[in-house]
Design a protein around this motif. Structure first.
Motif, PDB file in Angstrom:
ATOM      1  N   VAL A 205     -18.510   8.152 -25.451  1.00 44.96           N
ATOM      2  CA  VAL A 205     -17.317   8.128 -26.309  1.00 44.96           C
ATOM      3  C   VAL A 205     -16.538   9.425 -26.187  1.00 44.96           C
ATOM      4  O   VAL A 205     -15.309   9.424 -25.991  1.00 44.96           O
ATOM      5  CB  VAL A 205     -17.736   7.883 -27.777  1.00 44.96           C
ATOM      6  CG1 VAL A 205     -16.560   8.141 -28.711  1.00 44.96           C
ATOM      7  CG2 VAL A 205     -18.234   6.465 -27.950  1.00 44.96           C
ATOM      8  N   VAL A 206     -17.211  10.560 -26.306  1.00 45.88           N
ATOM      9  CA  VAL A 206     -16.504  11.836 -26.325  1.00 45.88           C
ATOM     10  C   VAL A 206     -15.957  12.189 -24.941  1.00 45.88           C
ATOM     11  O   VAL A 206     -14.928  12.861 -24.816  1.00 45.88           O
ATOM     12  CB  VAL A 206     -17.430  12.946 -26.865  1.00 45.88           C
ATOM     13  CG1 VAL A 206     -18.508  13.312 -25.855  1.00 45.88           C
ATOM     14  CG2 VAL A 206     -16.627  14.182 -27.251  1.00 45.88           C
ATOM     15  N   SER A 207     -16.610  11.689 -23.874  1.00 49.29           N
ATOM     16  CA  SER A 207     -16.157  12.011 -22.525  1.00 49.29           C
ATOM     17  C   SER A 207     -14.838  11.324 -22.187  1.00 49.29           C
ATOM     18  O   SER A 207     -14.031  11.868 -21.427  1.00 49.29           O
ATOM     19  CB  SER A 207     -17.229  11.620 -21.499  1.00 49.29           C
ATOM     20  OG  SER A 207     -18.410  12.367 -21.707  1.00 49.29           O
ATOM     21  N   GLY A 211      -7.638  13.977 -24.727  1.00 49.08           N
ATOM     22  CA  GLY A 211      -7.513  15.365 -25.155  1.00 49.08           C
ATOM     23  C   GLY A 211      -8.771  16.188 -24.989  1.00 49.08           C
ATOM     24  O   GLY A 211      -8.709  17.417 -25.052  1.00 49.08           O
ATOM     25  N   VAL A 212      -9.923  15.547 -24.772  1.00 51.80           N
ATOM     26  CA  VAL A 212     -11.177  16.275 -24.557  1.00 51.80           C
ATOM     27  C   VAL A 212     -11.229  16.739 -23.111  1.00 51.80           C
ATOM     28  O   VAL A 212     -11.025  15.943 -22.181  1.00 51.80           O
ATOM     29  CB  VAL A 212     -12.389  15.396 -24.899  1.00 51.80           C
ATOM     30  CG1 VAL A 212     -13.689  16.117 -24.529  1.00 51.80           C
ATOM     31  CG2 VAL A 212     -12.385  15.057 -26.379  1.00 51.80           C
ATOM     32  N   PRO A 216     -15.140  22.887 -19.783  1.00 48.05           N
ATOM     33  CA  PRO A 216     -16.565  22.572 -19.829  1.00 48.05           C
ATOM     34  C   PRO A 216     -16.828  21.136 -20.301  1.00 48.05           C
ATOM     35  O   PRO A 216     -16.043  20.579 -21.067  1.00 48.05           O
ATOM     36  CB  PRO A 216     -17.128  23.573 -20.841  1.00 48.05           C
ATOM     37  CG  PRO A 216     -16.081  24.639 -20.977  1.00 48.05           C
ATOM     38  CD  PRO A 216     -14.782  23.951 -20.757  1.00 48.05           C
ATOM     39  N   ALA A 217     -17.949  20.580 -19.813  1.00 49.24           N
ATOM     40  CA  ALA A 217     -18.278  19.193 -20.116  1.00 49.24           C
ATOM     41  C   ALA A 217     -18.786  19.045 -21.548  1.00 49.24           C
ATOM     42  O   ALA A 217     -19.381  19.978 -22.109  1.00 49.24           O
ATOM     43  CB  ALA A 217     -19.343  18.699 -19.144  1.00 49.24           C
ATOM     44  N   PRO A 218     -18.545  17.897 -22.167  1.00 47.80           N
ATOM     45  CA  PRO A 218     -19.085  17.654 -23.520  1.00 47.80           C
ATOM     46  C   PRO A 218     -20.612  17.641 -23.518  1.00 47.80           C
ATOM     47  O   PRO A 218     -21.251  17.366 -22.501  1.00 47.80           O
ATOM     48  CB  PRO A 218     -18.502  16.293 -23.891  1.00 47.80           C
ATOM     49  CG  PRO A 218     -17.360  16.083 -22.955  1.00 47.80           C
ATOM     50  CD  PRO A 218     -17.700  16.784 -21.692  1.00 47.80           C
ATOM     51  N   TYR A 236     -17.659  19.428 -27.865  1.00 48.28           N
ATOM     52  CA  TYR A 236     -16.654  19.170 -26.833  1.00 48.28           C
ATOM     53  C   TYR A 236     -15.577  20.239 -26.902  1.00 48.28           C
ATOM     54  O   TYR A 236     -15.432  20.943 -27.903  1.00 48.28           O
ATOM     55  CB  TYR A 236     -16.049  17.773 -27.003  1.00 48.28           C
ATOM     56  CG  TYR A 236     -15.357  17.559 -28.323  1.00 48.28           C
ATOM     57  CD1 TYR A 236     -14.010  17.847 -28.505  1.00 48.28           C
ATOM     58  CD2 TYR A 236     -16.066  17.069 -29.435  1.00 48.28           C
ATOM     59  CE1 TYR A 236     -13.386  17.661 -29.721  1.00 48.28           C
ATOM     60  CE2 TYR A 236     -15.438  16.889 -30.655  1.00 48.28           C
ATOM     61  CZ  TYR A 236     -14.111  17.181 -30.791  1.00 48.28           C
ATOM     62  OH  TYR A 236     -13.492  17.007 -32.009  1.00 48.28           O
ATOM     63  N   TRP A 237     -14.797  20.355 -25.828  1.00 50.13           N
ATOM     64  CA  TRP A 237     -13.788  21.403 -25.701  1.00 50.13           C
ATOM     65  C   TRP A 237     -12.397  20.788 -25.634  1.00 50.13           C
ATOM     66  O   TRP A 237     -12.195  19.741 -25.026  1.00 50.13           O
ATOM     67  CB  TRP A 237     -14.043  22.241 -24.444  1.00 50.13           C
ATOM     68  CG  TRP A 237     -15.340  22.978 -24.481  1.00 50.13           C
ATOM     69  CD1 TRP A 237     -16.582  22.461 -24.237  1.00 50.13           C
ATOM     70  CD2 TRP A 237     -15.536  24.355 -24.789  1.00 50.13           C
ATOM     71  NE1 TRP A 237     -17.536  23.434 -24.371  1.00 50.13           N
ATOM     72  CE2 TRP A 237     -16.923  24.613 -24.704  1.00 50.13           C
ATOM     73  CE3 TRP A 237     -14.677  25.401 -25.112  1.00 50.13           C
ATOM     74  CZ2 TRP A 237     -17.462  25.862 -24.934  1.00 50.13           C
ATOM     75  CZ3 TRP A 237     -15.206  26.657 -25.344  1.00 50.13           C
ATOM     76  CH2 TRP A 237     -16.596  26.884 -25.249  1.00 50.13           C
TER      77      TRP A 237
END
Length: 299
Positions: A205-207, A211-212, A216-218, A236-237
């Motif tokens: 989901v976060v990947s 906007g994420v 750096p990777a989540p 996440y960044w």
């Protein structure tokens, strides 16, 4: 009494005569001060245009403009003083300024402290105009770095002026110093949930959230066992500006909830177990009475 009155009258006439002699110079001095105001404005515009072309730093541009304004006014005051009082030489003016600076320094030491701190802030640039910072219990965007204070616009639209000496001598968190900023989001799942499934679901989901950043990777980690859930932390960044951080956090939170519903992953409420039992079994006074009756019967 007549000689005394004559002496006073003569002194007053001398003062009036000296004032009349100095009046043209005083008028010219006032005109010089008026011209100094106009010259300071022109000099600021010229320096601003030159520094915008030659100096990339906005802070140094501001410093050059402010130094130009102060220098123009100091020069104007010196010229006006020399013109208004012809007997006053330039060396005398500089000497008076030197003596006066000591007295003024003691009287206005806080002002000069903020002045020097403002120059150091503009030269060293620990933060720049437009940066979002946290300083002295305030958080917002740096609107201006003046000689005396730093102007901060809070996220609620309020203007805060913080003396430069306080800014210079206290920690400052610059939230937009780097190109990315990490957000940590907590989420808990039921104890019956397979942990690898939950981790893969959250990471997917976060990947793919808009906007994420991918670099750096989540990250998704199990961080603890709570009272009613196994706790995960989703890291996440994003870009560092607060508007992007809040918007993306809201989107990621809604996406995580939808993914949990789709995968059948339960996000539990806090659970409390209440045990009900018969209080008469634990009635201490009745137990003591029964024990006394047994002893009396045995006798």
């Amino acid at each position: 009494m007549n000689p005394l009155l004559d002496r006073i009258q003569t002194s007053l006439l001398d003062l009036v005569g000296q004032f009349i002699q100095l009046l043209p110079g005083i008028v010219i001095g006032l005109v010089v001060l008026l011209l100094t105001r106009y010259a300071a404005q022109v000099a600021q515009r010229v320096v601003r245009k030159m520094t915008q072309r030659l100096v990339p730093s906005r802070s140094l541009q501001l410093l050059a403009v402010q130094v130009t304004r102060i220098g123009t006014w100091v020069l104007g005051f010196i010229i006006a003083a020399v013109v208004a009082f012809p007997d006053l030489r330039l060396g005398d003016v500089i000497g008076l300024l030197g003596l006066g600076s000591v007295a003024i320094g003691f009287a206005f030491q806080d002002i000069f402290k903020n002045f020097l701190a403002g120059i150091l802030l503009l030269v060293e640039e620990p933060f720049r105009l437009g940066d979002q910072v946290m300083m002295c219990d305030y958080e917002g965007t740096v609107e201006a770095i003046k000689i005396r204070s730093t102007q901060l616009r809070t996220y609620t639209g309020e203007m805060v002026e913080i003396p430069n000496a306080i800014v210079f001598t206290n920690p400052v968190r610059v939230l937009t110093a780097y190109r990315s900023r990490r957000t940590d989001l907590d989420i808990g799942v039921d104890y019956t949930t397979p942990l690898p499934l939950a981790k893969q679901t959250f990471l997917a989901v976060v990947s793919r959230a808009e906007g994420v950043l991918s670099d750096p990777a989540p990250e998704v980690d199990v961080v603890g066992f709570g009272d009613s859930s196994i706790d995960f932390k989703v890291r996440y960044w994003t870009t560092p500006h607060i508007g992007d951080v809040r918007r993306i956090k809201s989107q990621v939170s809604m996406a995580l909830k939808a993914a949990c519903d789709e995968a059948g992953i339960s996000i539990p409420y806090p659970i409390r177990t209440v045990h009900m039992f018969d209080q008469t079994q634990f009635n201490e006074s009745e137990r003591l009475t029964n024990s006394a009756d047994v002893r009396d019967g045995a006798r």
